[in-house]
Enzyme design. Structure first.
Site, PDB file in Angstrom:
ATOM      1  N   PHE A  50      -8.797 -93.175 -15.843  1.00  0.00           N
ATOM      2  CA  PHE A  50      -8.340 -91.806 -15.615  1.00  0.00           C
ATOM      3  C   PHE A  50      -8.873 -90.812 -16.629  1.00  0.00           C
ATOM      4  O   PHE A  50      -8.891 -89.610 -16.383  1.00  0.00           O
ATOM      5  CB  PHE A  50      -6.802 -91.749 -15.646  1.00  0.00           C
ATOM      6  CG  PHE A  50      -6.212 -91.946 -17.026  1.00  0.00           C
ATOM      7  CD1 PHE A  50      -6.107 -90.898 -17.915  1.00  0.00           C
ATOM      8  CD2 PHE A  50      -5.756 -93.196 -17.420  1.00  0.00           C
ATOM      9  CE1 PHE A  50      -5.569 -91.079 -19.183  1.00  0.00           C
ATOM     10  CE2 PHE A  50      -5.207 -93.384 -18.684  1.00  0.00           C
ATOM     11  CZ  PHE A  50      -5.113 -92.316 -19.564  1.00  0.00           C
TER      12      PHE A  50
ATOM     13  N   LYS B 166     -13.982 -97.477  -6.997  1.00  0.00           N
ATOM     14  CA  LYS B 166     -12.525 -97.439  -7.047  1.00  0.00           C
ATOM     15  C   LYS B 166     -12.144 -96.567  -8.236  1.00  0.00           C
ATOM     16  O   LYS B 166     -12.102 -97.013  -9.377  1.00  0.00           O
ATOM     17  CB  LYS B 166     -11.954 -98.855  -7.231  1.00  0.00           C
ATOM     18  CG  LYS B 166     -10.492 -99.029  -6.760  1.00  0.00           C
ATOM     19  CD  LYS B 166      -9.467 -98.213  -7.492  1.00  0.00           C
ATOM     20  CE  LYS B 166      -9.126 -98.761  -8.862  1.00  0.00           C
ATOM     21  NZ  LYS B 166      -7.966 -97.993  -9.490  1.00  0.00           N
TER      22      LYS B 166
ATOM     23  N   GLU C 260      -6.285 -94.324  -9.710  1.00  0.00           N
ATOM     24  CA  GLU C 260      -5.313 -93.717  -8.808  1.00  0.00           C
ATOM     25  C   GLU C 260      -4.604 -92.536  -9.467  1.00  0.00           C
ATOM     26  O   GLU C 260      -3.945 -91.736  -8.778  1.00  0.00           O
ATOM     27  CB  GLU C 260      -4.291 -94.762  -8.342  1.00  0.00           C
ATOM     28  CG  GLU C 260      -3.416 -95.363  -9.407  1.00  0.00           C
ATOM     29  CD  GLU C 260      -4.043 -96.554 -10.124  1.00  0.00           C
ATOM     30  OE1 GLU C 260      -3.288 -97.346 -10.719  1.00  0.00           O
ATOM     31  OE2 GLU C 260      -5.295 -96.679 -10.110  1.00  0.00           O
ATOM     32  N   ARG C 261      -4.748 -92.392 -10.790  1.00  0.00           N
ATOM     33  CA  ARG C 261      -4.126 -91.261 -11.484  1.00  0.00           C
ATOM     34  C   ARG C 261      -4.988 -89.999 -11.407  1.00  0.00           C
ATOM     35  O   ARG C 261      -4.463 -88.887 -11.519  1.00  0.00           O
ATOM     36  CB  ARG C 261      -3.880 -91.629 -12.946  1.00  0.00           C
ATOM     37  CG  ARG C 261      -2.853 -92.746 -13.124  1.00  0.00           C
ATOM     38  CD  ARG C 261      -2.703 -93.108 -14.582  1.00  0.00           C
ATOM     39  NE  ARG C 261      -1.604 -94.043 -14.808  1.00  0.00           N
ATOM     40  CZ  ARG C 261      -1.235 -94.493 -16.001  1.00  0.00           C
ATOM     41  NH1 ARG C 261      -1.880 -94.089 -17.081  1.00  0.00           N
ATOM     42  NH2 ARG C 261      -0.234 -95.331 -16.110  1.00  0.00           N
TER      43      ARG C 261
ATOM     44  N   SER D 260      -8.650-100.626 -19.989  1.00  0.00           N
ATOM     45  CA  SER D 260      -7.947-101.251 -21.103  1.00  0.00           C
ATOM     46  C   SER D 260      -8.422-102.692 -21.319  1.00  0.00           C
ATOM     47  O   SER D 260      -8.979-103.326 -20.416  1.00  0.00           O
ATOM     48  CB  SER D 260      -6.445-101.248 -20.841  1.00  0.00           C
ATOM     49  OG  SER D 260      -6.131-102.095 -19.746  1.00  0.00           O
TER      50      SER D 260
ATOM     51  N   CYS E  95     -11.851 -93.758 -25.494  1.00  0.00           N
ATOM     52  CA  CYS E  95     -12.091 -95.015 -26.205  1.00  0.00           C
ATOM     53  C   CYS E  95     -12.929 -94.837 -27.457  1.00  0.00           C
ATOM     54  O   CYS E  95     -13.185 -95.802 -28.166  1.00  0.00           O
ATOM     55  CB  CYS E  95     -12.736 -96.041 -25.271  1.00  0.00           C
ATOM     56  SG  CYS E  95     -14.378 -95.580 -24.704  1.00  0.00           S
TER      57      CYS E  95
ATOM     58  N   GLU F  99      -4.307-100.371 -29.078  1.00  0.00           N
ATOM     59  CA  GLU F  99      -4.854 -99.096 -28.627  1.00  0.00           C
ATOM     60  C   GLU F  99      -3.706 -98.304 -27.995  1.00  0.00           C
ATOM     61  O   GLU F  99      -3.221 -98.643 -26.919  1.00  0.00           O
ATOM     62  CB  GLU F  99      -5.972 -99.308 -27.609  1.00  0.00           C
ATOM     63  CG  GLU F  99      -6.587 -98.001 -27.125  1.00  0.00           C
ATOM     64  CD  GLU F  99      -7.660 -98.220 -26.074  1.00  0.00           C
ATOM     65  OE1 GLU F  99      -8.689 -97.533 -26.131  1.00  0.00           O
ATOM     66  OE2 GLU F  99      -7.465 -99.068 -25.186  1.00  0.00           O
TER      67      GLU F  99
END
Length: 502
Positions: A155, A179, A182-183, A232, A287, A387
């Site tokens: 996201f 893909k 979804e956020r 993640s 990141c 993280e």
């Protein structure tokens, strides 16, 4: 902004058409700065993935045979459309992600770098030739696309991170199934429209919205040849193991805990300003953010005072407004998780010298957390080990350069690391010894330009070939080595002795 994709339930983009998902499950997509509902995203099914992969597989036949120069020309046209619509795209990024407009514009610019890189595919796909490797025998290496490939993206950079993948992949001749998170699904839908407008044939680029079922559908599908993932660490490890077990190439870019070592000889005010921008820019949801500072003891108090001063000066609010430095985190559920981390930091004995939770109380409609700074943390605390992905910065104190390096080496992550110094010896030794794949010297965000690999180490990366640059081209292509011999008229010899031995 395209009203067809904002305020309405989203569709999938398959074979050049907008297609309703087969699912009955949807998830709200709010603006994280206001809580306002932007759209609803379908949590698509594996059957939706099957449709997209089938469309991509069918399109691959013609697309892979299209001359690479023609594929590059479509990418040039796509680049022009991105520039034309940059204001629209930046506002869309800000609305669905929360970062401020300058950060959204910078994200788009970094994505454009990858499109520009992919436009050079006629050169990037060149093979190798060596004539006369033996008597009358020539050898060459030719590059070919893999087939249908998939991308699973996060996201935090809804435009840039997918551009680490599909421009190289499709210009190299592959077809692609994306893909998106979804956020933040809105940007990818708009990108699909612009690719179609640029002349990309139907089925070459497909978008399937969703969550776990879509991820597993791509990882397990026998016709998907490679998976590129950013997200993640736990999910990256799962993606790598599952996709590899299903015979796919995988590059999985994972989590990070980027350490910044501050030496006594540096300009502390400048270092604090740079660290602040790195740690709190994009709400810390990147990141490459500075999330752990390693300060030599003799300058730690002064550095922390500067960090608090810089944090106090940041303006927090809706990123669509002018003068905003810090936007919200992505969801209220994530904000609650970050609050828990802050409590754990206090309980473990770290000194909370700036509590960003207090700033967030002034903006109750969004998911806001102000700059949060811990002092006297150590490498074993959960706020340093994990993280957090938020505007939370932990400062650790060390006695010298050597202890600083040792402290950094204890992290399980190895994405990025930076040193602040004017001493060439320290700078060189840091570059040589620090256990991180991307290293900065007086640079707050040492993320490379798109023509270099994004080269995380340790648990920040799973795979062999990294994203971007030459690694990206190698990842999305396969080699064929050809050995050929042409006979003269009347030459009927086939024995190996005549070929290889004089």
């Amino acid at each position: 902004m395209n009203t067809a994709i904002v305020g309405n339930p989203l569709k999938n983009y398959i074979g050049g058409q907008w297609v309703d998902s087969l699912t009955t499950r949807f998830e709200d997509v709010p603006n994280p700065a206001t809580g306002e509902l932007l759209s609803r995203v379908p949590l698509s099914t594996k059957e939706d993935v099957d449709k997209a992969v089938a469309a991509a597989k069918e399109a691959f036949v013609g697309w892979s045979a299209t001359p690479v120069v023609d594929r590059a020309r479509i990418m040039f046209r796509f680049h022009s459309l991105l520039v034309k619509h940059e204001d629209e795209l930046a506002r869309m990024i800000t609305m669905e992600n929360g970062k401020n407009l300058p950060e959204a514009q910078a994200e788009l610019l970094r994505g454009l770098e990858m499109v520009e890189f992919a436009c050079g595919m006629p050169t990037l796909m060149m093979g190798e030739t060596l004539p006369n490797i033996a008597n009358s025998i020539d050898s060459q290496v030719i590059r070919f696309p893999l087939g249908v490939v998939g991308g699973i993206t996060p996201f935090n950079f809804p435009v840039m991170v997918p551009m680490w993948m599909y421009p190289i992949a499709i210009t190299a001749g592959n077809t692609f199934v994306l893909k998106p998170s979804e956020r933040t699904p809105l940007s990818s839908i708009r990108i699909a429209e612009l690719l179609k407008e640029a002349g990309l044939p139907d089925g070459v680029f497909n978008v399937v919205n969703g969550a776990h079922d879509v991820v597993n559908g791509l990882l397990e599908h026998p016709d998907v040849k490679a998976i590129s993932f950013v997200g993640s660490q736990p999910v990256a490890e799962y993606v790598y193991k599952t996709a590899a077990a299903n015979g796919k190439r995988v590059q999985a870019l994972a989590g990070a805990k980027n350490h910044h070592l501050v030496m006594p000889d540096t300009d502390l005010k400048r270092a604090a300003r740079t660290i602040t921008s790195s740690a709190f820019g994009c709400a810390g949801e990147r990141c490459m953010a500075a999330s752990a500072v390693v300060a030599v003891e003799e300058i730690a108090d002064e550095l922390i005072a500067h960090l608090i001063e810089e944090g106090n000066a940041l303006a927090m609010g809706n990123g669509l407004e002018e003068g905003i430095d810090l936007g919200p985190v992505i969801r209220d559920s994530h904000l609650s998780k970050v609050h828990d981390y802050i409590e754990k930091g206090v309980e473990s004995g770290a000194a909370l010298v700036r509590d960003g939770r207090q700033d967030g109380k002034a903006l109750p409609d969004g998911y806001f957390l102000g700059p949060t700074i811990f002092d006297k943390a150590d490498a074993e605390m959960v706020i340093v080990r994990d993280e957090i992905f938020a505007p939370v910065l932990s400062v650790m104190r060390v006695k010298d350069f050597e202890e600083g390096l040792e402290t950094i080496s204890r992290s399980r992550f190895g994405n990025g690391a930076t040193i602040y110094t004017n001493n060439g010896k320290w700078g060189r030794e840091f570059v040589q010894q620090v256990e991180a794949g991307m290293v900065g010297v007086n640079v707050g965000v040492p993320a490379p330009m798109g023509f270099f690999a994004f080269s995380g180490w340790k648990q920040s990366f799973y795979g062999d070939l990294h994203a971007n640059g030459k690694d990206g081209v190698l990842f999305f292509t396969k080699k064929k080595t050809v050995t050929s011999r042409w006979f003269e008229d009347g030459d009927t010899s086939i024995g190996s002795q005549k070929v290889f031995v004089k």
